[in-house]
Design an enzyme around this catalytic site. Structure first.
Site: not given
Ligand code: NAD
Length: 492
Positions: A183, A236-237, A241, A259, A294, A393
């Site tokens: 996804k 993601g965030s 997570g 991650e 990130c 962040e």
């Molecule tokens: P996000 O957490 O908002 O979204 C990430 C993914 O999760 C998206 O596909 C989103 O649709 C999905 N998502 C959102 N709400 C959800 C829910 N309730 N249930 C299940 N899935 C859901 O993050 P973002 O804004 O897309 O990306 C930025 C974040 O990602 C930052 O915090 C960044 O540090 C992190 N990031 C981490 C790494 C790493 O390797 N550690 C790499 C890239 C980005």
């Protein structure tokens, strides 16, 4: 290079069981990009019914063994085909990511796509060289310890570097024999939708790799809560997570890999003699992609005696990373991904000023359209590590400079964070470097460098930056489980 975005033939539908489909309810997402408002409407927004269909297709492909039981040599060949196909489509994939996220085309074309291709080639080459284990021989008994696939797994990813971040997950997941449902983020679906077709062309059987674009709270949650999914791997965030862990606990206790976010410290000692080089490396890593990385070093902790000199170099270096038109090949920095993210970053800059900080922004200006969501490289000084802008962040081109009396204090300030993704120490004193490597709380510590780590080393955080690792041979462990086979022999 000629970049004609109007000539792109854009596929916007989900990919399930080897076919592009519009989703049962035929719902779509609507969105405009953050540079020139290009209309990105019409990307399929999958729903619960589509998740069900995809899980059934993935399960069927897994149970038939069409991919799982394919000989390693053949699997490797298929993945190498995929790398070649991505290379052939490199320009189009880079254009799709630029169109949606407004990160500079140059970054995608010259950095991300080559990295993604390298990840596939590296991992494919490893798969027949990474052995399982066995106990030492003993009379009457023998045991092997085998890594077996998890089954059907879901991968949920962010928007900031779709080709790379996703490859770090789907490549080892597929190579371990799993069937995958991916996804993508709402803001970056197109290149991954295109990738789905390339996986089929490369020889990955239908049903083994599915892409479900859509909203996180709907598709992401449905995948997380599904009882017939055996593992969920998320980038993601940290906030989302934590939800992923809950979904697993509320359903079938599927394996979780995370991650997440970071607020990585970049520590500069008075014994670092080339402060200009340190400032150059810092600027490159925090201002590249408008800070939307990130592991970006968003907190720099500097010994007080050198802070003035260091900040003066950083001010010079930040001019290199002034944002501009992402579609212009010469520009190395594009925009912030969306209006919402732009407002969030601006909010943090205003908050830092309100909290008493001094805000400095790069002076150069690049030509861009009216209303483009670009933010000048920003340096905040005069605040402590307790300020919100030092702790949270921001995910923008903003670095907080925090002063420390000595190196020990700098490291302890660096560790005063909920995150633990990456960190660095810049010093010419070997004892300090060794102390830093051992005491900085992060999944990845750089000594006198940042971001030069390669595919053969793991990437991933500790603390609230995540659980598990991407990249390197260790990533194969994430997408598999151990099975012991104990054998007893009577002797002859
Ligand atoms: P996000 O957490 O908002 O979204 C990430 C993914 O999760 C998206 O596909 C989103 O649709 C999905 N998502 C959102 N709400 C959800 C829910 N309730 N249930 C299940 N899935 C859901 O993050 P973002 O804004 O897309 O990306 C930025 C974040 O990602 C930052 O915090 C960044 O540090 C992190 N990031 C981490 C790494 C790493 O390797 N550690 C790499 C890239 C980005």
């Amino acid at each position: 290079m000629e970049l004609n975005y109007n000539e792109l033939n854009i596929e916007k539908r989900a990919f399930i069981d080897g076919e592009y489909v519009s989703g049962i309810k035929r719902e779509t997402m609507s969105r405009r990009n953050s540079y020139d408002g290009y209309d990105l409407s019409g990307i399929t927004a999958c729903g619960h019914e589509d998740v069900e269909i995809a899980v059934r297709a993935a399960r069927k492909s897994y149970e038939t063994g069409v991919w799982k039981d394919m000989p390693l040599k053949k699997k490797k060949e298929v993945m190498l085909n995929l790398a070649d196909l991505i290379e052939e489509n490199r320009k189009e994939l880079a254009m799709l990511d630029t169109l949606e996220t407004c990160r500079a085309f140059q970054n995608y074309y010259e950095d991300s796509l080559p990295k993604a291709i390298e990840t596939i080639r590296y991992s494919a080459e490893c798969i027949d060289k990474y052995y399982d284990a066995a106990i030492p021989p003993q009379k009457g008994a023998y045991a092997t310890i085998n890594r077996i696939p998890l089954g059907v797994i879901a991968i949920i990813t962010p928007w900031n570097d779709p080709m790379v971040v996703d490859a770090w997950k789907y490549v080892p997941a597929l190579l371990m024999g799993n069937s995958v449902i991916l996804k993508p983020a709402e803001q970056s679906s197109l290149s991954l939708i295109k990738l789905a077709d390339l996986t089929l062309k490369a020889g990955i059987p239908k049903g083994v790799f599915n892409v479900l674009p859509g909203y996180g709270e709907i598709v992401g949650k449905a995948l997380g809560m599904h009882n017939d999914i055996n593992g969920i791997f998320f980038t993601g965030s940290s906030e989302v997570g934590k939800m992923i862990i809950q979904y697993s606990g509320m359903s079938n206790m599927k394996k979780v890999g995370l991650e997440c976010g970071g607020k990585s410290p970049f520590i500069v000692s008075r014994n670092c003699h080339d402060l200009k080089r340190a400032a150059k490396i810092l600027a490159k890593n925090i201002f590249y992609n408008q800070g939307q990385i990130c592991s970006a070093p968003s907190r720099v902790i500097v010994e007080r005696v050198i802070v003035e000199e260091f900040v003066s170099y950083l001010k010079e270096e930040c001019e290199e990373y002034v944002p501009g038109n992402p579609f212009e090949h010469r520009n190395k920095v594009g925009c912030i991904v969306s209006k919402e993210q732009y407002q969030k970053v601006k909010g943090y800059i205003e908050l830092a000023e309100f909290e008493g900080g001094v805000v400095y922004q790069a002076k150069n200006k690049k030509e861009k359209v009216e209303g483009a969501c670009c933010i000048q490289p920003t340096i905040i000084t005069g605040l402590s590590n307790n300020a919100r802008s030092s702790q949270e962040e921001i995910f923008g081109p903003v670095v907080s400079v925090i002063e420390a009396e000595n190196l020990k204090e700098a490291i302890s300030i660096g560790n005063d964070s909920r995150y633990g993704l990456a960190g660095a120490i810049f010093t010419d004193d070997l004892n300090e470097a060794y102390y830093g490597a051992n005491h900085i709380e992060a999944g990845l510590v750089h000594i006198n460098s940042w971001g030069e780590d390669e595919n053969n080393t793991p990437f991933g955080g500790i603390k609230e930056s995540g659980i598990g690792k991407d990249r390197s041979i260790y990533a194969f462990d994430e997408y598999s489980q151990l099975k012991t086979v104990w054998m007893t022999f009577q002797g002859i």
